[in-house]
Write a protein that holds these residues in place. Sequence first.
Motif, short mmCIF file in Angstrom:
data_model
loop_
_atom_site.label_atom_id
_atom_site.label_comp_id
_atom_site.label_asym_id
_atom_site.label_seq_id
_atom_site.Cartn_x
_atom_site.Cartn_y
_atom_site.Cartn_z
N ALA A 79 0.82 -1.21 0.00
CA ALA A 79 0.00 0.00 0.00
C ALA A 79 0.85 1.25 0.00
CB ALA A 79 -0.92 -0.01 1.22
N THR A 80 2.11 1.14 0.41
CA THR A 80 2.97 2.31 0.49
C THR A 80 4.12 2.31 -0.52
OG1 THR A 80 4.29 1.21 2.15
CG2 THR A 80 2.48 2.62 2.97
N CYS A 81 4.47 1.17 -1.01
CA CYS A 81 5.67 1.07 -1.89
C CYS A 81 5.24 0.98 -3.34
CB CYS A 81 6.52 -0.13 -1.51
SG CYS A 81 8.04 -0.27 -2.47
N GLN A 82 5.60 2.00 -4.12
CA GLN A 82 5.26 2.00 -5.54
C GLN A 82 6.15 1.06 -6.35
OE1 GLN A 82 2.67 3.49 -6.87
NE2 GLN A 82 2.09 4.29 -4.83
N GLN A 83 7.38 0.94 -5.89
CA GLN A 83 8.31 0.06 -6.62
C GLN A 83 7.86 -1.39 -6.57
OE1 GLN A 83 12.30 0.34 -5.15
NE2 GLN A 83 13.17 -1.04 -6.70
N CYS A 84 7.43 -1.81 -5.39
CA CYS A 84 6.95 -3.19 -5.28
C CYS A 84 5.64 -3.37 -6.02
CB CYS A 84 6.77 -3.54 -3.79
SG CYS A 84 8.33 -3.68 -2.90
N ASN A 85 4.81 -2.34 -6.02
CA ASN A 85 3.57 -2.42 -6.80
C ASN A 85 3.86 -2.56 -8.28
OD1 ASN A 85 1.37 -2.43 -5.00
ND2 ASN A 85 1.64 -0.23 -4.55
N ALA A 86 4.86 -1.81 -8.75
CA ALA A 86 5.22 -1.91 -10.17
C ALA A 86 5.78 -3.29 -10.50
CB ALA A 86 6.24 -0.83 -10.50
N LEU A 87 6.56 -3.82 -9.57
CA LEU A 87 7.09 -5.17 -9.81
C LEU A 87 5.97 -6.21 -9.91
CD1 LEU A 87 9.48 -7.20 -9.91
CD2 LEU A 87 9.43 -7.22 -7.41
N LEU A 88 5.02 -6.10 -9.00
CA LEU A 88 3.94 -7.08 -9.02
C LEU A 88 3.01 -6.88 -10.22
CD1 LEU A 88 3.03 -7.21 -5.21
CD2 LEU A 88 4.48 -8.75 -6.53
N ALA A 89 2.86 -5.63 -10.64
CA ALA A 89 2.04 -5.38 -11.83
C ALA A 89 2.71 -5.95 -13.09
CB ALA A 89 1.79 -3.88 -11.96
N GLU A 90 4.03 -5.83 -13.11
CA GLU A 90 4.76 -6.42 -14.26
C GLU A 90 4.62 -7.93 -14.28
OE1 GLU A 90 8.87 -5.51 -14.19
OE2 GLU A 90 9.31 -6.52 -16.11
N LEU A 91 4.69 -8.51 -13.10
CA LEU A 91 4.51 -9.97 -13.04
C LEU A 91 3.11 -10.38 -13.51
CD1 LEU A 91 6.17 -10.99 -9.63
CD2 LEU A 91 6.92 -11.59 -11.94
#
Lengths: 357, 170
Positions: free
Chosen positions: A29-41
């Motif tokens: 909910a706070t980390c955009q980098q991890c969100n981007a990684l999971l969206a790429e996956l």
Amino acid sequence: MNCAEIKTILAQAADVAPADAAAFEQHLATCQQCNALLAELEAQTEQSFALLVQSDARPPIATVAAIHAQILGQTQPTRFWQRRSARLLQLVVIAMLLAWFGIEALNRMPIKQPSTLAQLQTLLASASPAVAVVQATPTLSVVQPSTTNQPVATSATSQPAVTPDPSSQPTMVAKPLPSPIQVVPTSIQVQPTSVPTNPPTIPVASPPLATTIPLPTNEPVPSPQATNQLPSATPMPEVSTEPTEAPAPTKETGPTSVPPSSPVPTTGSQPTASATQGFPTMPPIATTVPTQSPSETVIAGSPTPTEPSLPPLTAIGTVGPPATLTPTPTSVAPTPTDSLPPTPPPTSTPSLPTATP
Amino acid sequence: MVVDSVPLAEAAVRECLAAWFDQYNLAIFRYLVRLIGDEEQAADLLQETFTKALVALRTQALPNNPYAWLCRIAGNLVIDMLRRKRRWSWLPFQTSTPSHEHAIATAQDVRDCLVRLNQREAELLVMVHCVGLSPSEIAELLSENVSTVRVRLHRARHRFRDLYTGESEL
């Protein structure tokens, strides 16, 4: 929880504890980098699953009906042996059984082959003499008589067959010779064979079938004995090109010696090569009768349709009235004796030991 | 997620399942064809899916989302069948060389990656990316926490990407 721990959790294979899952949700909910990684996956996975093409196929009606009936309990579920995998298994079992039976049949099949050279020689020795003559090289030589090749008297000839003594007379068999053939008049052993021939038999009392053959007047008529003795397959005399005198009994009956390749003076045709090489051949009879000779001798054989009023015929060698002296050439109907070679010169007849009519 | 905790009678179960079959047989069949790639095998698995469902409904209550429940049964049957096929597949005589054709991803590569995943991860990916269920639906179907399902889903995607990239680089 930080980004490194998020990656660690993603790489783990163990079950996720509910506490860790909650912490994971909080970090996302706070980390955009991890969100981007999971969206790429998620995008990559979705792109990969897009390769599984959507199908518009429909299930077979029979399958739908069968499943519906099975659900309602109207039919029993498909048996194991009715399924596709079971059918394949049945085919595999049948194929294995067929292969096994085939191998067993091949193993039980006997193989008969001559194993040794001795067996081959035994087989060749047991072959018939005619086959042996055919397989031999068509040249001449003298070997000792053998007891296996006994002469067989031909019953088709009217003349009495000469029965030689196999223990004392040499037997002629085919054998290759390096040098040309030399015709030397020696003692001849006549061995009539069982090969069916068309001997120029001259029955004395043969009725209307006759063939006229001209003979020179200055030469004596060959005796029936001389004409009836056919060269057999195996016994052939050693001949030489040198003209030698024949023995006394039949010296005056014809030329003393004739090379194998020399023309025969009596009739137009010549002895074939097979006659000199030991094959059973028959002397031909002239079909066209020349009229230059004043006297003719009639040989019984075939009727002459052009001369219906011929006088009674006389066999060769018999004393009788001369034949008709019609000067016109007569064409004689072809008879089985037409294809025979000309009458062999009586070079070999002098040595006939006991051939007396 | 279960409507009734008590199993129904045999006749009621049969009537309910027959109604579900009439409603979802086409969708489940196409889902099976998409996963397998063979209509004949998909028809066999369709029959087996409802056979398992009939047996399961005799011992458990009716699910709230019958479509997701039936798709889960069908997806597990597909994964099992793909594993059996992979176990008895023929090996090539020589190793493949890198080429343009090999670089193109195929549906069979996706199936191979699904087989190489564990059962639960593959089940999650199939239900999300083939059936189209959301994590909450899956969590309800599996009777699990949504957060746990999400974490498992991310983990399954990560492993699938690793496997798929490794397959493509061979």
